[in-house]
Every structure is written in structure tokens, then in C-alpha cells.
Write an enzyme that holds these catalytic residues in place. Sequence first.
Site, PDB file in Angstrom:
ATOM      1  N   GLY A 153       0.854  -1.196   0.000  1.00 56.92           N
ATOM      2  CA  GLY A 153       0.000   0.000   0.000  1.00 56.92           C
ATOM      3  C   GLY A 153       0.885   1.239   0.000  1.00 56.92           C
ATOM      4  N   ARG A 154       0.345   2.320   0.542  1.00 50.82           N
ATOM      5  CA  ARG A 154       1.079   3.598   0.526  1.00 50.82           C
ATOM      6  C   ARG A 154       2.437   3.468   1.204  1.00 50.82           C
ATOM      7  NH1 ARG A 154      -4.543   5.508   1.499  1.00 50.82           N
ATOM      8  NH2 ARG A 154      -4.280   4.333   3.410  1.00 50.82           N
ATOM      9  N   ILE A 155       2.464   2.811   2.373  1.00 49.54           N
ATOM     10  CA  ILE A 155       3.734   2.725   3.117  1.00 49.54           C
ATOM     11  C   ILE A 155       4.665   1.712   2.457  1.00 49.54           C
ATOM     12  CG2 ILE A 155       4.797   2.211   5.353  1.00 49.54           C
ATOM     13  CD1 ILE A 155       2.171   3.268   6.662  1.00 49.54           C
ATOM     14  N   THR A 230       6.841  -2.593  11.215  1.00 48.05           N
ATOM     15  CA  THR A 230       6.396  -1.258  11.646  1.00 48.05           C
ATOM     16  C   THR A 230       4.889  -1.123  11.403  1.00 48.05           C
ATOM     17  OG1 THR A 230       6.958  -0.350   9.470  1.00 48.05           O
ATOM     18  CG2 THR A 230       8.634  -0.126  11.184  1.00 48.05           C
ATOM     19  N   SER A 231       4.178  -2.288  11.293  1.00 45.63           N
ATOM     20  CA  SER A 231       2.741  -2.207  10.990  1.00 45.63           C
ATOM     21  C   SER A 231       1.914  -2.359  12.270  1.00 45.63           C
ATOM     22  CB  SER A 231       2.375  -3.253   9.940  1.00 45.63           C
ATOM     23  OG  SER A 231       2.583  -4.575  10.401  1.00 45.63           O
ATOM     24  N   GLU A 261       0.881  -3.579  23.765  1.00 39.46           N
ATOM     25  CA  GLU A 261       1.661  -2.350  23.956  1.00 39.46           C
ATOM     26  C   GLU A 261       1.070  -1.542  25.106  1.00 39.46           C
ATOM     27  OE1 GLU A 261       1.633  -0.285  20.217  1.00 39.46           O
ATOM     28  OE2 GLU A 261       2.662  -1.891  19.167  1.00 39.46           O
ATOM     29  N   HIS A 280       6.728   1.925  19.311  1.00 35.83           N
ATOM     30  CA  HIS A 280       5.692   2.370  18.368  1.00 35.83           C
ATOM     31  C   HIS A 280       5.872   3.855  18.010  1.00 35.83           C
ATOM     32  CE1 HIS A 280       1.281   1.546  16.989  1.00 35.83           C
ATOM     33  NE2 HIS A 280       1.889   2.415  16.192  1.00 35.83           N
TER      34      HIS A 280
HETATM   35  C1  8YV Z   1       0.323   5.634  15.952  1.00 32.42           C
HETATM   36  C2  8YV Z   1       0.135   4.391  13.889  1.00 32.42           C
HETATM   37  O1  8YV Z   1      -1.017   5.411  15.886  1.00 32.42           O
HETATM   38  O2  8YV Z   1      -1.074   5.846  12.493  1.00 32.42           O
HETATM   39  C3  8YV Z   1      -0.959   4.704  12.940  1.00 32.42           C
HETATM   40  O3  8YV Z   1      -1.741   3.790  12.631  1.00 32.42           O
HETATM   41  O4  8YV Z   1       0.388   3.257  14.162  1.00 32.42           O
HETATM   42  C4  8YV Z   1       0.901   5.484  14.553  1.00 32.42           C
HETATM   43  O5  8YV Z   1       0.883   6.647  13.840  1.00 32.42           O
HETATM   44  C5  8YV Z   1       0.579   6.924  16.631  1.00 32.42           C
HETATM   45  O6  8YV Z   1       1.018   6.566  17.870  1.00 32.42           O
HETATM   46  C6  8YV Z   1      -0.593   7.831  16.768  1.00 32.42           C
HETATM   47  O7  8YV Z   1      -1.473   7.387  17.785  1.00 32.42           O
END
Ligand code: 8YV
Length: 324
Positions: A153-155, A230-231, A261, A280
Site C-alpha cells: 500500500g502507501r507505506i 512497523t505495521s 503495547e 511504536h
Molecule cells: C500511531 C500508527 O497510531 O497511524 C498509525 O496507525 O500506528 C501510529 O501513527 C501513533 O502513535 C498515533 O497514535
Amino acid sequence: MDRPVAVLALPLPEEAISRIAAACDVRSLPWPPSRAELIHALAEAEGLLVSNQTPITADLLEVAPRLRVLSGFGVGYDLFDVGAATARGVAVCNTPDVLSDAVADLTMALLLALARRLFENAAYAREGWPARLPPPPLGWDLRGKTLGIVGMGRIGRAVAHRARAFGMRIRWFDIRPDAGDPSERAPSLASLLAEADAVTLHVDLNPSTAGLIGERELALMKPTAVLVNTSRGAVVDQPSLVAALRAGRIAGAALDVLETEPPAPDDPILRAPNVILLPHVGSATAETRAAMLDLAIENLLAVLAGRVPPACVNPEALPRALRR
Ligand code: 8YV
């Protein structure tokens, strides 16, 4: 005309609160909001601005009879019950695009940290390069290696763009077969895992991606390969990852996200070998967080003003959300 009530359930700078207060009656909740505080505030809320790390479940939506927009701060919306929101005519909004570069940058940082043994070398340097200890083993070059991108996707695409510039060969897998360059597409997740020198995860968390990388998938990876996530933590079956790291079935992992978390103090991942852990922080740059906030506020204010918001994940709810 009555101004809509907007509940702000995350810490915000003064300017952000003033921007919302120009159009709404604002109720700010303490951080982190308790369930009782949310329930109390939702009784009159028409708009809710909330971290995407705060679960908004069907039972909470039930006590929010006036709610029209649930504006999440973040791109992921796995902790929001979107089905229940749609059934109630509540628009669910998120913050896509604006954080893709920041998450892709962090992904490359983690990949480089694994490849160049950054943390072992930093610890060794801080010890004063002691002659009595052997230096950390040599790292490996990104150039010429294969990066397997799960979720294009985008990322995922932003990561591919960076990795190509490092001279990496890309293999991607996505349930949408047209998500990226066809010449780089892996025919299956299994073939991607078997071929990659590094695997990076960029799918959203949903019932079909929960536990996507488990014992079987980790066993398909090369013993020299590394995993970057990083997902969302739950995309990886964490006990299986800990077992694979302990047994040396893969060479290492770098995780910005965990199943739970923050992790419990006795979570085995905290003591697993060859793993880099971050709390995170994929989107945690000043510019990106400001852009996310801007978009989340715009989403909130748009729906409350009867306008189509810039980023809505359940557009089918909009006719009702905008009408009231
Ligand atoms: C966190 C993320 O949510 O955008 C997302 O889905 O995982 C991160 O950007 C960030 O801690 C904002 O709450």
C-alpha cells in the site's frame, strides 16, 4: 443554531483546541481517558477526536446516540469497530498519506540497524572499544539483497522507493495483484519469504492479517534473513517469533510494534536474542504528527459542518453522518 459537541480524548496543543472550539463546544478528557470518562462524554458527543490506540468498541458507540464522526489520530483503525459505526451512521476517519514517509524512513532505519549491527556496535563503542572483548561480527550490505515487502500500500510503496535507491531488489506481495510494479511481484507470500534477505510488513491489521507471520512462515525464511515490523504487532505471532529467534531460525528482527503495547514486564520478547525493539514511533516526527493532527481535525470539523471529510474509511456511513 446549536454548536456541535466535540469530545477531545487525546492531549492536544492549545492552538488545536482553539481551532476546534471556533466551531464546536469542546469537552476535553484527561489523558489517557478512562472508559467511564468516555462513556460519560459520549452521551452528548457529536464528534469524537481520539487516538487510534484507544479502543472504540460497539458498546461505547451504543452509548453515543448523537455521534456522527469518530476521527482517529493515526492511519490504522483496527481498534475501532467500523462495522458498528457504519450501522449507526457514524463516519470513521483516519490520517493516511501524511505519515507514509515517516514510517518508511523508520523502516529503513531499522533495516540498516539490523544490517550494520548498529546497536551492538554502539554498545561496544560506549564500552570504550575494549580490547578484552571481540568487536561485533561484520554486517552486510543492502545493495544486491532482496527486500520482501508484505503489503504494497502507501507505506509499502514508500519503502520500496527507498530500498531501490539503496540498490535492493524488491519482491512484494499483496492481496491486490495490481498494487505495485508487476515485474517485482512475488507469486505468493511463501515464495517471497523464501527468497527475501529481509522481510518488512506493511499490511493493516484485520482478521485476515492477524498472525499472518507465524511458525510456518518464519520457517520459510532463510536463516540469514531478518524481519522488520512497523505495521501492527498482531500481524506476527509473537511466541513463534521468539522461538524462531531463540533457535536461530532467522537472524534477527526489528519491531516498532508489539502484540501488547506496552509489553508486560515478563513478556518473552523483551529478552529474545537479536531483536531491536522500539515503542511504536513510526510516525513520531514533529512534522508528521503535526500533519496527522491537522488532517484529524479537518476530518472532525468537515463532518460536523456537513462536508465530506478528506479521509473516511466507511464512506457508506456518510449520507447519514452528514445529514443530521
Ligand atoms: C500511531 C500508527 O497510531 O497511524 C498509525 O496507525 O500506528 C501510529 O501513527 C501513533 O502513535 C498515533 O497514535
